[in-house]
Design a protein around this motif. Structure first.
Motif, PDB file in Angstrom:
ATOM      1  N   MET A  83       0.852  -1.189   0.000  1.00 58.64           N
ATOM      2  CA  MET A  83       0.000   0.000   0.000  1.00 58.64           C
ATOM      3  C   MET A  83       0.885   1.235   0.000  1.00 58.64           C
ATOM      4  N   ASN A  84       0.808   2.009  -1.060  1.00 53.62           N
ATOM      5  CA  ASN A  84       1.583   3.241  -1.190  1.00 53.62           C
ATOM      6  C   ASN A  84       0.657   4.446  -1.235  1.00 53.62           C
ATOM      7  N   SER A  85       1.221   5.616  -1.018  1.00 58.38           N
ATOM      8  CA  SER A  85       0.448   6.870  -1.067  1.00 58.38           C
ATOM      9  C   SER A  85      -0.817   6.767  -0.225  1.00 58.38           C
ATOM     10  N   LEU A  86      -0.659   6.291   0.976  1.00 58.52           N
ATOM     11  CA  LEU A  86      -1.816   6.067   1.842  1.00 58.52           C
ATOM     12  C   LEU A  86      -2.513   7.370   2.194  1.00 58.52           C
ATOM     13  N   LYS A  87      -3.830   7.265   2.333  1.00 61.02           N
ATOM     14  CA  LYS A  87      -4.680   8.418   2.653  1.00 61.02           C
ATOM     15  C   LYS A  87      -5.436   8.127   3.957  1.00 61.02           C
ATOM     16  N   PRO A  88      -5.860   9.152   4.661  1.00 56.37           N
ATOM     17  CA  PRO A  88      -6.627   8.916   5.886  1.00 56.37           C
ATOM     18  C   PRO A  88      -7.863   8.045   5.648  1.00 56.37           C
ATOM     19  N   GLU A  89      -8.456   8.150   4.484  1.00 57.37           N
ATOM     20  CA  GLU A  89      -9.643   7.333   4.188  1.00 57.37           C
ATOM     21  C   GLU A  89      -9.315   5.861   3.978  1.00 57.37           C
ATOM     22  N   ASP A  90      -8.041   5.510   3.951  1.00 56.24           N
ATOM     23  CA  ASP A  90      -7.652   4.095   3.890  1.00 56.24           C
ATOM     24  C   ASP A  90      -7.662   3.447   5.276  1.00 56.24           C
ATOM     25  N   THR A  91      -7.879   4.232   6.311  1.00 57.35           N
ATOM     26  CA  THR A  91      -7.910   3.702   7.670  1.00 57.35           C
ATOM     27  C   THR A  91      -9.029   2.681   7.819  1.00 57.35           C
ATOM     28  N   ALA A  92      -8.664   1.472   8.244  1.00 57.12           N
ATOM     29  CA  ALA A  92      -9.645   0.385   8.373  1.00 57.12           C
ATOM     30  C   ALA A  92      -8.962  -0.851   8.932  1.00 57.12           C
ATOM     31  N   LEU A  93      -9.789  -1.837   9.250  1.00 53.23           N
ATOM     32  CA  LEU A  93      -9.292  -3.171   9.577  1.00 53.23           C
ATOM     33  C   LEU A  93      -9.214  -3.946   8.268  1.00 53.23           C
TER      34      LEU A  93
END
Length: 122
Positions: A83-93
């Motif tokens: 996972m690259n260029s992660l965004k806050p909306e990628d926050t999850a289990l």
């Protein structure tokens, strides 16, 4: 039966990278389509990526296309999600799954891991 154990989650700043791993035991992963799903608090589980059994053809959700890469090492019985260029909306289990088919329809016996938490800060 297949047992799946995820690892590699954690806290990262926006724009950073993480690599998730899913180690399987019980049966060879080469028999299954493998995939990653995620669930954020208060939201439904959503598809992230899958990789086919034999040809290793990947599929991605539009929200992660170009940023995430799924791969598999059948010799190690392990699936990865870079996972690259992660965004806050990628926050999850993030949970690993194995089945005959995972997307767009889950079919056949299906197995799920417990998940690994990914948190992306601003």
């Amino acid at each position: 039966q297949v047992q799946l154990v995820e690892s590699g989650g954690g806290l990262v700043q926006a724009g950073g990278s993480l690599r998730l791993s899913c180690a399987a035991s019980g049966r060879a992963l080469s028999s299954y389509t493998m995939g990653w799903f995620r669930q954020a608090p208060g939201k439904e589980r959503e598809f992230v990526a899958t990789i086919s059994r034999s040809a290793g053809i990947p599929s991605y959700a539009d929200s992660v296309k170009g940023r995430f890469t799924i791969s598999r090492d059948n010799a190690k019985n392990t699936v990865y999600l870079q996972m690259n260029s992660l965004k806050p909306e990628d926050t999850a289990l993030y949970s690993c799954a194995a089945a005959y088919s995972l997307w767009p329809v889950i079919s056949g016996p299906r197995y799920w891991g417990q998940g690994t938490q990914v948190t992306v800060s601003e």
